[in-house]
Design a protein around this motif. Structure first.
Motif, PDB file in Angstrom:
ATOM      1  N   LEU A 245       0.828  -1.199   0.000  1.00  0.00           N
ATOM      2  CA  LEU A 245       0.000   0.000   0.000  1.00  0.00           C
ATOM      3  C   LEU A 245       0.868   1.257   0.000  1.00  0.00           C
ATOM      4  CD1 LEU A 245      -2.894   1.035   0.009  1.00  0.00           C
ATOM      5  CD2 LEU A 245      -2.862   0.931   2.513  1.00  0.00           C
ATOM      6  N   SER A 246       2.004   1.212   0.681  1.00  0.00           N
ATOM      7  CA  SER A 246       2.920   2.362   0.712  1.00  0.00           C
ATOM      8  C   SER A 246       3.439   2.693  -0.685  1.00  0.00           C
ATOM      9  CB  SER A 246       4.095   2.081   1.653  1.00  0.00           C
ATOM     10  OG  SER A 246       3.673   2.008   2.994  1.00  0.00           O
ATOM     11  N   LYS A 247       3.642   1.681  -1.512  1.00  0.00           N
ATOM     12  CA  LYS A 247       4.066   1.934  -2.895  1.00  0.00           C
ATOM     13  C   LYS A 247       2.962   2.649  -3.668  1.00  0.00           C
ATOM     14  CE  LYS A 247       7.227  -2.033  -3.168  1.00  0.00           C
ATOM     15  NZ  LYS A 247       7.476  -3.348  -3.823  1.00  0.00           N
ATOM     16  N   GLY A 248       1.722   2.266  -3.416  1.00  0.00           N
ATOM     17  CA  GLY A 248       0.602   2.958  -4.041  1.00  0.00           C
ATOM     18  C   GLY A 248       0.528   4.405  -3.593  1.00  0.00           C
ATOM     19  N   VAL A 249       0.811   4.650  -2.320  1.00  0.00           N
ATOM     20  CA  VAL A 249       0.831   6.016  -1.781  1.00  0.00           C
ATOM     21  C   VAL A 249       1.899   6.849  -2.480  1.00  0.00           C
ATOM     22  CG1 VAL A 249       1.363   7.411   0.259  1.00  0.00           C
ATOM     23  CG2 VAL A 249      -0.113   5.400   0.472  1.00  0.00           C
ATOM     24  N   ALA A 250       3.090   6.288  -2.635  1.00  0.00           N
ATOM     25  CA  ALA A 250       4.191   7.017  -3.270  1.00  0.00           C
ATOM     26  C   ALA A 250       3.833   7.405  -4.702  1.00  0.00           C
ATOM     27  CB  ALA A 250       5.460   6.169  -3.236  1.00  0.00           C
ATOM     28  N   ASP A 251       3.233   6.483  -5.442  1.00  0.00           N
ATOM     29  CA  ASP A 251       2.817   6.769  -6.824  1.00  0.00           C
ATOM     30  C   ASP A 251       1.760   7.867  -6.851  1.00  0.00           C
ATOM     31  OD1 ASP A 251       4.519   4.755  -7.590  1.00  0.00           O
ATOM     32  OD2 ASP A 251       2.941   3.367  -8.239  1.00  0.00           O
ATOM     33  N   TYR A 252       0.792   7.770  -5.952  1.00  0.00           N
ATOM     34  CA  TYR A 252      -0.301   8.744  -5.882  1.00  0.00           C
ATOM     35  C   TYR A 252       0.232  10.144  -5.581  1.00  0.00           C
ATOM     36  CZ  TYR A 252      -3.992  11.354  -3.431  1.00  0.00           C
ATOM     37  OH  TYR A 252      -4.838  12.331  -2.991  1.00  0.00           O
ATOM     38  N   ASN A 253       1.063  10.274  -4.547  1.00  0.00           N
ATOM     39  CA  ASN A 253       1.599  11.583  -4.182  1.00  0.00           C
ATOM     40  C   ASN A 253       2.438  12.180  -5.308  1.00  0.00           C
ATOM     41  OD1 ASN A 253       0.454  11.897  -1.626  1.00  0.00           O
ATOM     42  ND2 ASN A 253       2.129  10.845  -0.594  1.00  0.00           N
ATOM     43  N   ALA A 254       3.249  11.364  -5.956  1.00  0.00           N
ATOM     44  CA  ALA A 254       4.094  11.860  -7.040  1.00  0.00           C
ATOM     45  C   ALA A 254       3.246  12.394  -8.196  1.00  0.00           C
ATOM     46  CB  ALA A 254       5.019  10.749  -7.529  1.00  0.00           C
ATOM     47  N   GLU A 263       3.815  12.795 -17.509  1.00  0.00           N
ATOM     48  CA  GLU A 263       2.449  12.912 -18.020  1.00  0.00           C
ATOM     49  C   GLU A 263       1.847  11.536 -18.280  1.00  0.00           C
ATOM     50  OE1 GLU A 263       1.947  15.492 -21.319  1.00  0.00           O
ATOM     51  OE2 GLU A 263       2.912  17.212 -20.364  1.00  0.00           O
ATOM     52  N   ASP A 264       2.655  10.640 -18.814  1.00  0.00           N
ATOM     53  CA  ASP A 264       2.155   9.288 -19.096  1.00  0.00           C
ATOM     54  C   ASP A 264       1.767   8.579 -17.809  1.00  0.00           C
ATOM     55  OD1 ASP A 264       2.514   9.653 -21.787  1.00  0.00           O
ATOM     56  OD2 ASP A 264       4.419   8.548 -21.893  1.00  0.00           O
ATOM     57  N   ASP A 265       2.582   8.760 -16.771  1.00  0.00           N
ATOM     58  CA  ASP A 265       2.297   8.121 -15.490  1.00  0.00           C
ATOM     59  C   ASP A 265       1.013   8.694 -14.883  1.00  0.00           C
ATOM     60  OD1 ASP A 265       3.282   6.035 -13.956  1.00  0.00           O
ATOM     61  OD2 ASP A 265       4.191   7.368 -12.477  1.00  0.00           O
ATOM     62  N   VAL A 266       0.876  10.013 -14.951  1.00  0.00           N
ATOM     63  CA  VAL A 266      -0.334  10.654 -14.425  1.00  0.00           C
ATOM     64  C   VAL A 266      -1.566  10.134 -15.155  1.00  0.00           C
ATOM     65  CG1 VAL A 266      -1.571  12.841 -14.205  1.00  0.00           C
ATOM     66  CG2 VAL A 266       0.858  12.724 -13.641  1.00  0.00           C
ATOM     67  N   GLY A 271      -6.451   6.875 -14.948  1.00  0.00           N
ATOM     68  CA  GLY A 271      -7.308   5.829 -15.502  1.00  0.00           C
ATOM     69  C   GLY A 271      -7.557   4.700 -14.519  1.00  0.00           C
ATOM     70  N   ILE A 272      -6.528   4.334 -13.761  1.00  0.00           N
ATOM     71  CA  ILE A 272      -6.685   3.277 -12.760  1.00  0.00           C
ATOM     72  C   ILE A 272      -7.721   3.685 -11.717  1.00  0.00           C
ATOM     73  CG2 ILE A 272      -5.542   2.183 -10.783  1.00  0.00           C
ATOM     74  CD1 ILE A 272      -3.008   1.991 -12.507  1.00  0.00           C
ATOM     75  N   VAL A 273      -7.580   4.883 -11.163  1.00  0.00           N
ATOM     76  CA  VAL A 273      -8.496   5.325 -10.107  1.00  0.00           C
ATOM     77  C   VAL A 273      -9.909   5.477 -10.637  1.00  0.00           C
ATOM     78  CG1 VAL A 273      -8.960   7.137  -8.417  1.00  0.00           C
ATOM     79  CG2 VAL A 273      -6.606   6.461  -8.887  1.00  0.00           C
ATOM     80  N   HIS A 274     -10.032   5.954 -11.876  1.00  0.00           N
ATOM     81  CA  HIS A 274     -11.358   6.204 -12.463  1.00  0.00           C
ATOM     82  C   HIS A 274     -12.143   4.915 -12.680  1.00  0.00           C
ATOM     83  CE1 HIS A 274     -13.790   8.805 -15.528  1.00  0.00           C
ATOM     84  NE2 HIS A 274     -14.417   8.622 -14.391  1.00  0.00           N
ATOM     85  N   LYS A 275     -11.466   3.788 -12.715  1.00  0.00           N
ATOM     86  CA  LYS A 275     -12.165   2.507 -12.809  1.00  0.00           C
ATOM     87  C   LYS A 275     -13.009   2.232 -11.574  1.00  0.00           C
ATOM     88  CE  LYS A 275      -9.960  -1.137 -14.140  1.00  0.00           C
ATOM     89  NZ  LYS A 275      -8.888  -2.164 -14.260  1.00  0.00           N
ATOM     90  N   TYR A 276     -12.649   2.863 -10.452  1.00  0.00           N
ATOM     91  CA  TYR A 276     -13.297   2.582  -9.173  1.00  0.00           C
ATOM     92  C   TYR A 276     -14.052   3.776  -8.589  1.00  0.00           C
ATOM     93  CZ  TYR A 276     -10.112  -1.418  -9.278  1.00  0.00           C
ATOM     94  OH  TYR A 276      -9.427  -2.561  -9.645  1.00  0.00           O
ATOM     95  N   VAL A 277     -13.692   4.971  -9.000  1.00  0.00           N
ATOM     96  CA  VAL A 277     -14.236   6.188  -8.390  1.00  0.00           C
ATOM     97  C   VAL A 277     -14.918   7.055  -9.449  1.00  0.00           C
ATOM     98  CG1 VAL A 277     -13.687   8.285  -7.086  1.00  0.00           C
ATOM     99  CG2 VAL A 277     -12.405   6.170  -6.652  1.00  0.00           C
ATOM    100  N   SER A 278     -16.140   7.529  -9.145  1.00  0.00           N
ATOM    101  CA  SER A 278     -16.854   8.457 -10.034  1.00  0.00           C
ATOM    102  C   SER A 278     -16.878   7.954 -11.470  1.00  0.00           C
ATOM    103  CB  SER A 278     -16.215   9.851  -9.975  1.00  0.00           C
ATOM    104  OG  SER A 278     -16.217  10.370  -8.669  1.00  0.00           O
ATOM    105  N   VAL A 279     -17.278   6.713 -11.655  1.00  0.00           N
ATOM    106  CA  VAL A 279     -17.244   6.092 -12.979  1.00  0.00           C
ATOM    107  C   VAL A 279     -18.215   6.759 -13.948  1.00  0.00           C
ATOM    108  CG1 VAL A 279     -16.459   3.868 -12.119  1.00  0.00           C
ATOM    109  CG2 VAL A 279     -18.913   4.333 -12.208  1.00  0.00           C
ATOM    110  N   ASP A 280     -19.208   7.480 -13.428  1.00  0.00           N
ATOM    111  CA  ASP A 280     -20.166   8.168 -14.292  1.00  0.00           C
ATOM    112  C   ASP A 280     -19.708   9.557 -14.706  1.00  0.00           C
ATOM    113  OD1 ASP A 280     -20.340   8.952 -11.635  1.00  0.00           O
ATOM    114  OD2 ASP A 280     -22.440   9.554 -11.779  1.00  0.00           O
ATOM    115  N   VAL A 281     -18.560   9.993 -14.190  1.00  0.00           N
ATOM    116  CA  VAL A 281     -18.023  11.317 -14.511  1.00  0.00           C
ATOM    117  C   VAL A 281     -17.148  11.213 -15.762  1.00  0.00           C
ATOM    118  CG1 VAL A 281     -16.480  13.137 -13.686  1.00  0.00           C
ATOM    119  CG2 VAL A 281     -18.107  12.063 -12.118  1.00  0.00           C
ATOM    120  N   PRO A 282     -17.282  12.143 -16.721  1.00  0.00           N
ATOM    121  CA  PRO A 282     -16.440  12.101 -17.927  1.00  0.00           C
ATOM    122  C   PRO A 282     -14.951  12.103 -17.590  1.00  0.00           C
ATOM    123  CG  PRO A 282     -18.223  13.698 -18.189  1.00  0.00           C
ATOM    124  CD  PRO A 282     -18.258  13.250 -16.756  1.00  0.00           C
TER     125      PRO A 282
END
Length: 339
Positions: A245-254, A263-266, A271-282
Motif C-alpha cells: 500500500l505504501s508503494k501505491g501512496v508514493a505513486d499517488y503523491n508523485a 504525463e504518461d504516469d499521471v 485511468g486506474i483510479v477512475h475505474k473505481y471512483v466516479s465512474v459516471d463522470v467524464p
C-alpha cells in the motif's frame, strides 16, 4: 520428422511451469480490504492494479462501503481483514473492546496542499452565509455523531467562538446523501475533501466559504486499521500489506500532489483510479478532479499520533466515548511510523 524426445521434454517443461504457477497461486494469501469510492482511497486501487499486492504474495479482494463506520464494524466482525477509515467514535469504542488496531496513517491535511473546503449551499450563500464565522445557527451535514465531519465542525466552531451545538447538525449517514442535501439547499453548510468540493463549486451547486486547514493544519483524516487478531497473529502478512500500500501512496503523491510524475504516469494512474471512483463522470472532468483536488496521503503510511490524540480528547470531552480509552488501546505502535 517429429523429435519425440524433444516433444516429451517440452511437455514436461510445460507441466512443470503449470505446476509452479499453480503452486504460486495457491500460496498467495487472500485478504479482504474495505474501500470507499473516493479519491482518498486511490493508493488502494493503484497498488492493486499495478501488482504491488501480488508482488508481496497477497491476493486482494475489495469490499466497498458507504461509510467509515460500517467498515470498522466489518473489520471487527471478521468480514474484512483491513480497512481505511477516519478516526470515529465507533472505531474508538471497538478499540476499547480489544477488537481493532490502527496500524498506519493515510489522508492528512497539509498546509502546502489545498485540503478540505468549507461549503455553503447556494440558498444559504445568497442569504448571507459567506464565511465560517457566520455558521452559528445554520444547519450542517454530517454522517453520524462522532464522525470526521462532526469533529471538523467542532474545530471550526471552537476557533470561531461558538459551540458546535449552536448549529443544527443533520446526520445523513452517507456522503452521497449530504451532497444531495447541500445541492438542493436542504442543509446550509458542509466540509469535504477538495475532489468533491471543487466539482460542486464548478457545477454551481455550492460556494466555498473557507478552508479547513485554517482550523486544523495537521489533521489526520484517515488511518489504516485491522483486527487485533490479525495485528497480533499475522505480522508477516500485515507488513507485506503495508509495504504494498505504501508503494501505491508514493505513486499517488508523485502524480497528484507533488506533481513530479511524468504525463504518461499521471494519465495511467488517473485511468486506474477512475475505474473505481466516479465512474459516471467524464474522463476529462475526473482528470481535473484528481489534478486539482488531491490531498496528501502520508508517505510510508506514517501516523500523526498528536492529531489522533486530539480527536480522542475531543470525543471524550463530548461524552461520545469512554474516558478510559487510551492511545495505546487504539494504535499498535509496532507497525506505525509516527509524526
Amino acid at each position: 520428422m517429429l523429435d519425440i524426445t524433444t516433444s516429451r521434454r517440452g511437455a514436461l517443461a510445460l507441466l512443470l511451469a503449470g505446476t509452479a504457477l499453480s503452486a504460486g497461486a495457491a500460496s498467495a494469501e487472500e485478504i479482504t480490504l474495505g474501500a470507499l469510492r473516493l479519491t482518498s482511497h486511490s493508493p488502494t486501487y493503484i497498488a492493486l492494479e499495478r501488482g504491488y499486492f501480488a508482488d508481496e504474495g497477497l491476493e486482494v479482494e475489495l469490499s466497498f462501503f458507504e461509510s467509515s463506520a460500517a467498515m470498522a464494524v466489518g473489520v471487527a466482525g471478521g468480514d474484512l481483514d483491513y480497512g481505511v477509515t477516519s478516526i470515529t467514535g465507533g472505531l474508538l469504542n471497538l478499540a476499547q473492546k480489544g477488537a481493532v488496531k490502527v496500524i498506519g496513517g493515510a489522508l492528512a491535511e497539509d498546509p502546502s496542499v489545498p485540503g478540505a473546503l468549507i461549503l455553503a449551499s447556494n440558498k444559504a450563500f445568497e442569504a448571507g452565509l459567506t464565511e465560517p464565522s457566520q455558521l452559528s445557527g445554520k444547519s450542517f451535514g454530517i454522517t453520524t455523531a462522532g464522525s470526521s465531519f462532526h469533529y471538523m465542525l467542532s474545530r471550526i466552531a471552537e476557533k470561531e467562538g461558538f459551540a458546535a451545538s449552536d448549529m443544527q447538525m443533520k446526520p445523513l449517514q452517507k456522503v452521497g446523501a449530504i451532497v444531495g442535501a447541500l445541492s438542493s439547499g436542504q442543509i446550509d453548510a458542509w466540509v469535504i475533501q477538495p475532489s468533491i468540493a471543487k466539482r460542486l463549486i464548478d457545477e454551481g451547486a455550492a460556494h466555498e466559504i473557507g478552508r479547513f486547514s485554517d482550523y486544523d493544519p495537521s489533521y489526520q483524516v484517515t488511518a489504516i486499521f485491522t483486527s487485533t487478531g490479525i495485528a497480533e497473529g499475522e505480522r508477516e502478512q500485515t507488513e507485506a500489506f503495508l509495504r504494498a500500500l505504501s508503494k501505491g501512496v508514493a505513486d499517488y503523491n508523485a502524480a497528484f500532489v507533488d506533481k513530479t510524475a511524468s504525463e504518461d504516469d499521471v494519465s495511467e494512474l488517473t485511468g486506474i483510479v477512475h475505474k473505481y471512483v466516479s465512474v459516471d463522470v467524464p474522463d476529462d472532468r475526473f482528470a481535473k478532479d484528481m489534478s486539482e483536488g488531491s490531498m496528501r496521503i502520508n508517505e510510508g503510511l506514517a501516523l500523526s499520533t498528536t492529531s489522533v490524540q486530539a480527536q480522542m480528547d475531543w470525543m471524550q470531552a463530548e461524552g461520545l466515548v469512554s474516558d478510559e480509552i487510551t492511545l495505546e488501546m487504539l494504535v499498535d505502535s509496532s507497525y506505525v511510523d509516527t509524526m
